[in-house]
Design an enzyme around this catalytic site. Structure first.
Site, PDB file in Angstrom:
ATOM      1  N   VAL A 228       0.839  -1.199   0.000  1.00 23.59           N
ATOM      2  CA  VAL A 228       0.000   0.000   0.000  1.00 23.59           C
ATOM      3  C   VAL A 228       0.876   1.251   0.000  1.00 23.59           C
ATOM      4  O   VAL A 228       0.417   2.338   0.325  1.00 23.59           O
ATOM      5  CB  VAL A 228      -0.954   0.019   1.224  1.00 23.59           C
ATOM      6  N   ARG A 230       4.098   2.422  -2.592  1.00 28.91           N
ATOM      7  CA  ARG A 230       4.213   2.906  -3.967  1.00 28.91           C
ATOM      8  C   ARG A 230       4.639   1.740  -4.855  1.00 28.91           C
ATOM      9  O   ARG A 230       5.436   0.888  -4.453  1.00 28.91           O
ATOM     10  CB  ARG A 230       5.247   4.038  -4.077  1.00 28.91           C
ATOM     11  N   ASP A 254      -2.286  -2.721  -3.954  1.00 29.26           N
ATOM     12  CA  ASP A 254      -3.096  -1.525  -4.215  1.00 29.26           C
ATOM     13  C   ASP A 254      -2.362  -0.549  -5.114  1.00 29.26           C
ATOM     14  O   ASP A 254      -2.981   0.361  -5.668  1.00 29.26           O
ATOM     15  CB  ASP A 254      -3.468  -0.849  -2.894  1.00 29.26           C
ATOM     16  N   GLU A 259       1.350   1.802 -13.502  1.00 24.63           N
ATOM     17  CA  GLU A 259       0.014   2.073 -12.971  1.00 24.63           C
ATOM     18  C   GLU A 259      -0.705   3.053 -13.893  1.00 24.63           C
ATOM     19  O   GLU A 259      -0.124   4.096 -14.227  1.00 24.63           O
ATOM     20  CB  GLU A 259       0.139   2.658 -11.561  1.00 24.63           C
ATOM     21  N   HIS A 278      -5.441   1.530  -6.448  1.00 22.75           N
ATOM     22  CA  HIS A 278      -4.841   2.645  -5.707  1.00 22.75           C
ATOM     23  C   HIS A 278      -5.924   3.409  -4.934  1.00 22.75           C
ATOM     24  O   HIS A 278      -6.097   4.623  -5.090  1.00 22.75           O
ATOM     25  CB  HIS A 278      -4.093   3.580  -6.651  1.00 22.75           C
TER      26      HIS A 278
END
Length: 322
Positions: A228, A230, A254, A259, A278
């Protein structure tokens, strides 16, 4: 009058919680490179809700008047490009808005693994009745990589469930609610002892690529990995290999590198992986709270007081609290 530039994505709604700002400051909305180039040279404050790093760096003026940049996020890695990092401009972040939400997300992921929920959902879809034993959380060992505000809240929540939580920080220290905090140089030594490894660290030069094939090989085969922090803290292909080969038992992710995670990426289809977009810290009403937090700091700026949540731009860490 103070000039505030709000850098927002072209498809983003205006940040709520900025009530009354237009009466106290000249407010300019920038949504692309052209509008940012036009507004930024004369701005006193930049409020960033859109983190397209290349856009801000490309539009950065040679001699900015900026006194303060505020990131409406916990992470500031995308803002610490050389021109801003090496300047005297104050950088602040949104610490205080995401800790509880992320800690609850981590607890949910831990419970999901302990109670084999991913398998339950698979069996439900196939209408297959299979009794299995599940695990308890009591006494399980958690290694939280990142002992800042988010990591500490994760430790508090998991500790309340009877789990034993060790933190990893830049250097060892005594820091409740962690049972202990060790230095990052002890990471590979600590990984084999953990049942769960949780990444809450910010992205810095020291954490980029921290979880590579060596780190995953050091983890216990039954261990679960939760990120959670980066995405670039993890070498994605090394994580994928570890999951596919059984080097680790599962992952809840997450954040990603890249991304958003491309739809064809193999992580989507692994049965021992949970993926979210995210969103771990985004509780209902989070955007308004971000706006209100900026307004509280803006009032301090107008009074000439020290700002809260000032970030050390060279390290990415907070230098003062809320």
């Amino acid at each position: 009058m103070t000039h505030v530039v709000l850098l927002s994505g072209p498809d983003q709604s205006p940040l709520p919680g900025l009530d009354g700002l237009e009466r106290k400051a000249r407010l300019t909305l920038a949504t692309d490179e052209t509008s940012l180039r036009q507004s930024l040279p004369e701005a006193d404050i930049l409020l960033v809700t859109d983190f397209r790093t290349d856009l801000l760096e490309r539009a950065w003026p040679d001699q900015p008047k900026l006194k303060w940049v505020h990131a409406a996020s916990a992470g500031v890695d995308r803002l610490c490009f050389p021109a801003l990092r090496d300047s005297d401009i104050v950088l602040t972040n949104a610490r205080g808005n995401f800790e509880r939400g992320i800690a609850e997300y981590v607890l949910g992921a831990v419970l999901m693994f302990a109670k084999d929920t991913l398998t339950n959902l698979h069996l439900q879809r196939s209408r297959s009745w299979q009794h299995r034993d599940t695990e308890t959380l009591v006494g399980k060992r958690v290694l939280v990589v990142g002992a800042g505000a988010i990591g500490a809240e994760v430790a508090r929540v998991l500790g309340a469930m009877g789990m034993r939580v060790t933190g990893v920080a830049r250097s060892p220290r005594v820091q409740p609610p962690f049972a202990r905090v060790v230095g990052q140089d002890q990471l590979l030594e600590q990984l084999p002892q953990a049942d769960y490894v949780v990444v809450t660290a910010p992205l810095t030069p020291r954490t980029r690529g921290l979880f590579d094939r060596h780190a995953f090989r050091a983890m216990a085969p039954h261990a679960r990995f939760i990120n959670v922090g980066r995405g670039p803290i993890v070498v994605t292909e090394d994580l994928l290999h570890s999951l596919q080969s059984g080097e680790i038992a599962g992952a809840a992710l997450d954040v990603f590198d890249p991304e958003p995670l491309p739809p064809e990426h193999p992580l989507w289809t692994l049965p021992n992986v949970m993926i979210s977009a995210h969103m771990a810290g985004d509780l209902v009403g989070w955007e308004r709270r971000l706006g209100e937090q900026f307004m509280a700091n803006f009032a301090r700026f107008e009074r000439g007081e020290s700002l809260l949540n000032v970030v050390d731009k060279s390290s990415g860490f907070i230098t003062n609290g809320r």
